[in-house]
Design a protein around this motif. Structure first.
Motif, PDB file in Angstrom:
ATOM      1  N   GLU A 171       0.818  -1.212   0.000  1.00 56.54           N
ATOM      2  CA  GLU A 171       0.000   0.000   0.000  1.00 56.54           C
ATOM      3  C   GLU A 171       0.853   1.263   0.000  1.00 56.54           C
ATOM      4  N   PHE A 189       6.743  -1.869  -5.726  1.00 56.18           N
ATOM      5  CA  PHE A 189       5.512  -2.644  -5.563  1.00 56.18           C
ATOM      6  C   PHE A 189       5.714  -4.081  -6.046  1.00 56.18           C
ATOM      7  N   LEU A 230      -6.061  -6.763  -6.394  1.00 56.40           N
ATOM      8  CA  LEU A 230      -5.037  -5.917  -5.787  1.00 56.40           C
ATOM      9  C   LEU A 230      -3.971  -5.550  -6.811  1.00 56.40           C
ATOM     10  N   SER A 274      -3.798  -1.665  -8.295  1.00 57.59           N
ATOM     11  CA  SER A 274      -2.574  -0.940  -7.920  1.00 57.59           C
ATOM     12  C   SER A 274      -1.825  -0.456  -9.164  1.00 57.59           C
ATOM     13  N   CYS A 316      -3.436   2.604 -10.370  1.00 56.77           N
ATOM     14  CA  CYS A 316      -3.123   3.751  -9.489  1.00 56.77           C
ATOM     15  C   CYS A 316      -1.750   4.330  -9.789  1.00 56.77           C
ATOM     16  N   ARG A 371      -8.119   5.170  -7.198  1.00 58.92           N
ATOM     17  CA  ARG A 371      -7.706   5.082  -5.790  1.00 58.92           C
ATOM     18  C   ARG A 371      -8.787   4.391  -4.957  1.00 58.92           C
ATOM     19  N   ARG A 380      -8.570   0.638  -5.513  1.00 56.61           N
ATOM     20  CA  ARG A 380      -7.458   0.011  -4.802  1.00 56.61           C
ATOM     21  C   ARG A 380      -7.711  -0.026  -3.290  1.00 56.61           C
TER      22      ARG A 380
END
Length: 553
Positions: free
Chosen positions: A160, A168, A216, A220, A223, A233, A236
């Motif tokens: 996160e 990531f 996820l 992500s 984002c 956003r 996510r």
């Protein structure tokens, strides 16, 4: 089951099949020894067999406690309690061997010198101490599960807070390997739990984590590609919150109903995480623990009605009955207030609620009469009134089942005919904001219909498994209906972005999976209602005779 703190007494409630299965042969052997002390045994062959059993029990106990002590050496938090339990078990094993021994009498005949009372006391001590050892060992399994869950939670926080996509990807690789380990441990725990509700809750948590992993990843990626996009956003953040709720539920089941303090320690994200979000995770877990279904409310009411044969509807029970019926009628509002309940069903439910209240008032009048006459035994009038109340609730339950199943059946036909998802997707890909908002309203209405049907199915579900599953499905439908729209809005703003399109496909697939869950719940409940099965908890079958308690040592 919570990890046992030092000096705290451990509950001897057995919650797992493995502990129960391990204890069953010992109970069988001990029962044999206790029964052997009922009357004098004259056969030397039988006496020698009893001696052999006593020696075998003691030998197995000694091997067993050595394993327990090895576990204690590796786990300092249970070391003191485990050593104490092992010491008690070892002592009890020796005493049982001594009590099974024989000695010659004045005529040279072998005789057992122990009586039944001594054997019973020794058996109780042995069973208690062995159970304590097993339950303490089980806390080590729980500790391992929770430690793995905590590592996944930390990895989730790293994901996160990853500053860029490269970081990531690195964090996601570690997260994936930890998730595999968590899936293995939670699967083992789910299969081992005796309580159906706990098994179902663990299954729900595992399913959320499994389904959310791809969500996820894609949400992500979007984002990172479009950090300015509010809808991406929201996508996510919703996935992160779902996964945190699932892990808190794992914690909740592992510790058997204890809300942990872990939620309070969840790091907050500057823009979207807040005390409210953290609290919602805890509230979600508590909500899954409570079942406010109509099926349970009616069953509770009927149980109290049955008891009035003995209590003669005394004043305390009149109050309990009134409150229980009020709880039923309050819950029927989910049916009568639904926009999708037909007028005929709504009217019939209201009439049956009135009938139940009238029949209960008649039962109260008979109870008052019995009080005034100081009657101490049930009468024919009382029995007739009880039966009338039970018939009224039976008819109400049947009407509620018919209403929920009819609505779900209509919804299943709608699944096949409704093209609103395709229209949403087409409008998003075309970047047509006006058409997208138009179809968003239609999808929202459609989604509310699905949620409403799922809620009514949960009300009539007769098994704890189906109640937990339908409750979670309803909650997930609410979350992902909004997220399907968010993924569409992101595509509409960035119609040329392949990552946004991939994300949309993943969220639509999630929605379709949830709709399939509703269909499965409908079919299961429909089958149960058709067979009129009253659910009973099914415990594990007993092992074959002759299997030793301590074969695993």
């Amino acid at each position: 089951m919570a990890v046992v703190a030092k000096q705290e007494p451990i509950s001897l409630e057995i919650r797992t099949k493995s502990v129960e299965k391990t204890l069953v042969p010992l109970v069988s052997q001990i029962t044999t020894l206790v029964n052997a002390k009922e009357k004098p045994i004259k056969s030397e062959k039988t006496l020698r067999a009893i001696v052999h059993v006593g020696q075998a029990v003691n030998f197995a106990v000694q091997k067993f406690v050595s394993v327990g002590e090895a576990i204690a050496d590796d786990n300092c938090e249970i070391k003191s309690d485990m050593y104490e339990a092992c010491k008690d078990a070892r002592t009890a094993g020796r005493i049982i061997e001594q009590l099974c021994d024989v000695q010659p009498d004045e005529c040279g005949q072998l005789r057992s010198y122990a009586d039944k009372n001594n054997m019973v006391r020794a058996a109780r001590t042995l069973l208690s101490s062995v159970t304590r050892v097993l339950l303490l060992a089980d806390t080590v399994v729980v500790k391992q599960l929770i430690a793995t869950k905590d590592r996944v939670s930390i990895s989730l926080s790293r994901l996160e807070h990853a500053p860029n996509f490269t970081e990531f990807v690195k964090a996601f690789s570690q997260f994936g390997s930890e998730m595999v380990e968590l899936a293995h441990l939670t699967g083992d725990r789910q299969n081992d739990l005796k309580d159906e509700q706990r098994r179902s809750q663990m299954a729900v948590a595992r399913q959320i984590l499994e389904r959310s992993t791809m969500l996820l990843l894609t949400s992500s990626k979007v984002c990172f590609r479009h950090p300015e996009c509010a809808s991406s956003r929201d996508n996510r953040d919703a996935v992160f919150q779902q996964m945190r709720q699932a892990m808190e539920l794992i914690n909740f089941v592992a510790k058997d109903g204890m809300i942990s303090d872990a939620c309070a320690d969840i790091p907050t994200v500057q823009n979207n995480r807040s005390p409210h979000n953290v609290m919602s995770i805890m509230l979600c877990t508590e909500e899954l623990e409570q079942s406010n279904s109509l099926y349970n409310a009616i069953k509770h009411f009927e149980d109290i009605v049955e008891i009035t044969r003995m209590t003669l509807v005394g004043p305390p029970y009149r109050e309990r009955l009134k409150n229980a019926l009020d709880a039923i009628i309050e819950r029927t509002q989910d049916f009568t207030d639904s926009a999708y309940t037909s007028h005929a069903h709504r009217e019939k439910i209201l009439l049956l609620c009135d009938r139940a209240r009238l029949e209960l008032n008649q039962l109260f009048r008979i109870g008052v009469t019995l009080d005034q006459s100081e009657c101490t035994s049930p009468t024919e009038d009382l029995e007739a009134a009880i039966l009338q109340v039970l018939r009224a609730t039976k008819d109400l339950k049947q009407e509620l089942q018919d209403t929920a199943l009819d609505q779900a059946h209509e919804l299943i036909k709608l699944f096949e005919e409704n093209d609103v998802l395709n229209y949403l997707k087409t409008a998003a890909l075309a970047g047509d904001q006006d058409r997208l908002e138009e179809f968003s309203e239609k999808f929202t209405e459609y989604a509310e219909h699905v949620q409403d049907a799922c809620k009514l199915l949960q009300h009539i579900a007769s098994t704890e498994c189906t109640q937990v599953t339908s409750k979670n499905t309803e909650s997930s439908l609410k979350v992902f209906a909004a997220q399907v729209l968010n993924s569409c809005r992101t595509v509409a703003v960035h119609p040329m972005c392949e990552i946004s399109k991939e994300n949309l496909e993943v969220f639509i697939e999630m929605w379709n999976l949830l709709c399939q869950d509703v269909i499965s719940i409908y079919k299961e409940i429909s089958e149960l209602c058709r067979r009129d099965i009253q659910y009973k908890t099914v415990y594990m079958s007993l092992p074959r005779p002759g299997v030793s308690l301590f074969d695993f040592c």
